[in-house]
Write an enzyme that holds these catalytic residues in place. Structure first.
Site, PDB file in Angstrom:
ATOM      1  NE  ARG A   5      -4.199  -1.659   0.366  1.00  0.00           N
ATOM      2  CZ  ARG A   5      -4.271  -2.924  -0.047  1.00  0.00           C
ATOM      3  NH1 ARG A   5      -3.250  -3.478  -0.671  1.00  0.00           N
ATOM      4  NH2 ARG A   5      -5.377  -3.627   0.150  1.00  0.00           N
ATOM      5  CB  SER A  29      -8.594  -1.649   4.222  1.00  0.00           C
ATOM      6  OG  SER A  29      -8.966  -2.899   3.733  1.00  0.00           O
ATOM      7  CD  GLU A  39      -5.510   0.962   2.271  1.00  0.00           C
ATOM      8  OE1 GLU A  39      -5.617   1.370   1.107  1.00  0.00           O
ATOM      9  OE2 GLU A  39      -6.117  -0.015   2.710  1.00  0.00           O
TER      10      GLU A  39
HETATM   11  N1  EPU Z   1     -10.708 -10.754  10.103  1.00  0.00           N
HETATM   12  C1  EPU Z   1     -11.382 -10.817  11.304  1.00  0.00           C
HETATM   13  N2  EPU Z   1     -12.377  -9.907  11.546  1.00  0.00           N
HETATM   14  C2  EPU Z   1     -12.712  -8.966  10.637  1.00  0.00           C
HETATM   15  C3  EPU Z   1     -12.020  -8.898   9.417  1.00  0.00           C
HETATM   16  C4  EPU Z   1     -11.013  -9.799   9.159  1.00  0.00           C
HETATM   17  O1  EPU Z   1     -11.101 -11.652  12.145  1.00  0.00           O
HETATM   18  O2  EPU Z   1     -13.639  -8.197  10.929  1.00  0.00           O
HETATM   19  C5  EPU Z   1      -9.693 -11.770   9.805  1.00  0.00           C
HETATM   20  C6  EPU Z   1     -10.235 -12.808   8.828  1.00  0.00           C
HETATM   21  O3  EPU Z   1     -10.867 -13.828   9.471  1.00  0.00           O
HETATM   22  C7  EPU Z   1      -8.995 -13.265   8.113  1.00  0.00           C
HETATM   23  C8  EPU Z   1      -8.098 -12.059   8.132  1.00  0.00           C
HETATM   24  O4  EPU Z   1      -8.608 -11.174   9.125  1.00  0.00           O
HETATM   25  O5  EPU Z   1      -8.361 -14.288   8.817  1.00  0.00           O
HETATM   26  C9  EPU Z   1      -7.996 -11.376   6.783  1.00  0.00           C
HETATM   27  O6  EPU Z   1      -9.259 -10.859   6.399  1.00  0.00           O
HETATM   28  P1  EPU Z   1      -9.616 -10.530   4.853  1.00  0.00           P
HETATM   29  O7  EPU Z   1      -9.358 -11.699   4.006  1.00  0.00           O
HETATM   30  O8  EPU Z   1     -10.966  -9.947   4.836  1.00  0.00           O
HETATM   31  O9  EPU Z   1      -8.547  -9.457   4.406  1.00  0.00           O
HETATM   32  P2  EPU Z   1      -7.937  -8.185   5.153  1.00  0.00           P
HETATM   33  O10 EPU Z   1      -6.529  -8.494   5.532  1.00  0.00           O
HETATM   34  O11 EPU Z   1      -8.844  -7.727   6.232  1.00  0.00           O
HETATM   35  C10 EPU Z   1      -6.888  -7.166   3.023  1.00  0.00           C
HETATM   36  C11 EPU Z   1      -6.883  -5.862   2.269  1.00  0.00           C
HETATM   37  C12 EPU Z   1      -8.166  -5.695   1.487  1.00  0.00           C
HETATM   38  C13 EPU Z   1      -8.283  -6.842   0.504  1.00  0.00           C
HETATM   39  C14 EPU Z   1      -8.257  -8.162   1.284  1.00  0.00           C
HETATM   40  C15 EPU Z   1      -8.208  -9.354   0.357  1.00  0.00           C
HETATM   41  C16 EPU Z   1      -5.488  -4.345   3.546  1.00  0.00           C
HETATM   42  C17 EPU Z   1      -5.427  -3.148   4.429  1.00  0.00           C
HETATM   43  N3  EPU Z   1      -6.711  -4.750   3.175  1.00  0.00           N
HETATM   44  O12 EPU Z   1      -7.926  -7.105   3.971  1.00  0.00           O
HETATM   45  O13 EPU Z   1      -8.072  -4.477   0.759  1.00  0.00           O
HETATM   46  O14 EPU Z   1      -9.472  -6.749  -0.244  1.00  0.00           O
HETATM   47  O15 EPU Z   1      -7.054  -8.221   2.095  1.00  0.00           O
HETATM   48  O16 EPU Z   1      -6.956  -9.454  -0.238  1.00  0.00           O
HETATM   49  O17 EPU Z   1      -4.448  -4.892   3.193  1.00  0.00           O
HETATM   50  C18 EPU Z   1      -8.613  -2.149   0.817  1.00  0.00           C
HETATM   51  O18 EPU Z   1      -7.397  -1.942   0.813  1.00  0.00           O
HETATM   52  O19 EPU Z   1      -9.431  -1.216   0.823  1.00  0.00           O
HETATM   53  C19 EPU Z   1      -9.078  -3.531   0.839  1.00  0.00           C
HETATM   54  C20 EPU Z   1     -10.372  -3.825   0.947  1.00  0.00           C
END
Ligand code: EPU
Length: 351
Positions: A178, A251, A347
């Protein structure tokens, strides 16, 4: 039919509109007015503006694409450059790759779906990300196992200090998670066009477990790029609020990266802690999980909510200001710091 070249009409300086409401130009729906706003639809027009007295007199500048990664803090006293550059085309088709160019003002998701419809796959994992093509490299958008940095051939950007058009190769963009040279120097560059290198033969990128599961449920065969795109869209629709319906900027926090020692301490205390080992030995943690553990998921602070289906996303429940968003973000980050000793970094860009 007219065959006027873009440069014929475009060297005219764009009109500077005064007192333009920005509420509808940022996906969080935060209130604020630009002292002046110029709609940029060609590079020569931008260069004409950069040479003007009005530009030199402006106290500050903001480059605005889709406004989907922005926290607007009230009125903006300078000039907003609203990027309206349009156009997309195949530059080259070689045995090992397609080269596809898009102007910065093209809608990112429309562009991704268009490349798929043309038979040039490679961007499907990045489907449904809000915003424009020009904003995508600024924060090196990434999702479901792919970052745009991996598909960039080069980009052309205008130096807002000198007016010169400069070509950036990927190594010159200083991409990180990012992050990029453009993000670290806000107001310095306006990205005008981006060229993507889409490798042939195409191979699905299915390393992200949730995406693989979604596709197994949807198809028994090796998926096509369009099916991968559809699966990403389905996952995003389930978890992420549609900015057209609920104001948000995706995010709100980056996933924090901690060193091995801190990771070991945290993992011993919370064995369920989701974590992703990094090539340098550090570990990326899931900010959404940390926030949820602190009891914030689905909770509001004033008009700002922590989204009930993905705790990493802050939403505008109606009538929120930039100050309200800042307050909620600080409260969440303070709780995560107190409980886990981990600092969360926002972010979106604060204006
Ligand atoms: N999780 C929780 N609770 C929540 C949300 C997530 O426990 O409320 C846990 C999930 O269970 C999982 C882990 O966190 O084990 C990862 O969650 P998720 O796959 O939803 O991805 P993320 O790490 O929360 C990142 C990016 C997203 C992108 C997704 C998929 C960042 C800051 N965000 O989210 O990007 O869509 O991975 O690759 O890196 C964005 O940047 O706006 C965005 C949506």
């Amino acid at each position: 039919m007219s065959h006027a070249r873009p440069t014929d009409a475009a060297a005219v300086m764009p009109v500077l509109q005064a007192g333009v409401a920005l509420d509808a130009l940022n996906t969080f729906g935060l209130p604020g007015r630009a002292a002046q706003l110029a709609w940029i639809d060609s590079v020569p027009a931008l260069q004409a503006l950069l040479g003007s007295a009005a530009w030199r007199a402006a106290p500050c500048r903001l480059v605005l694409g889709g406004g989907s990664n922005l926290v607007l803090n009230g009125d903006f006293p300078g000039i907003v450059l609203k990027v309206g550059l349009r156009g997309r085309r195949l530059l080259d088709s070689a045995d090992d790759a397609w080269l596809v160019e898009a102007a910065a003002g093209e809608d990112w998701h429309d562009f991704v779906r268009w490349t798929l419809a043309q038979g040039w796959p490679g961007l499907e994992n990045l489907s449904l990300i809000p915003g424009t093509v020009g904003a995508a490299p600024v924060q090196n958008i990434g999702a479901y196992g792919l970052e745009i940095a991996e598909r960039l051939a080069w980009l052309d950007a205008v130096d807002l200090e000198s007016g010169a058009l400069r070509r950036f190769l990927p190594a010159e963009c200083a991409f990180g998670y990012r992050d990029s040279v453009f993000r670290r120097n806000p107001g310095r560059w306006l990205i005008a066009a981006v060229v993507f290198r889409l490798p042939r033969p195409w191979q699905a990128r299915l390393g992200y477990a949730e995406l693989a599961r979604e596709l197994q449920a949807a198809t028994a065969h090796a998926p096509t790029a369009l099916q991968v795109s559809d699966a990403v869209i389905a996952i995003r629709r389930r978890k992420l609020p549609d900015p057209a319906q609920i104001g948000n900027a995706g995010s709100f926090f980056k996933n924090p990266v901690v060193d091995a020692a801190q990771f070991e301490r945290l993992h011993a205390a919370w064995p369920a802690l989701p974590h992703y080992p990094q090539p340098d030995g550090r570990h990326k943690l899931a900010a959404g999980w940390l926030i949820e553990q602190c009891g914030w998921k689905g909770r509001d602070l004033g008009p700002v909510g922590c989204y009930e289906r993905q705790a990493l996303v802050l939403v505008n429940r109606g009538g929120a200001s930039g100050a309200d968003v800042r307050r909620a973000a600080q409260a969440i980050a303070a709780d995560v710091r107190a409980r886990f000793g981990v600092d969360l970094e926002a972010e979106p860009v604060f204006v």
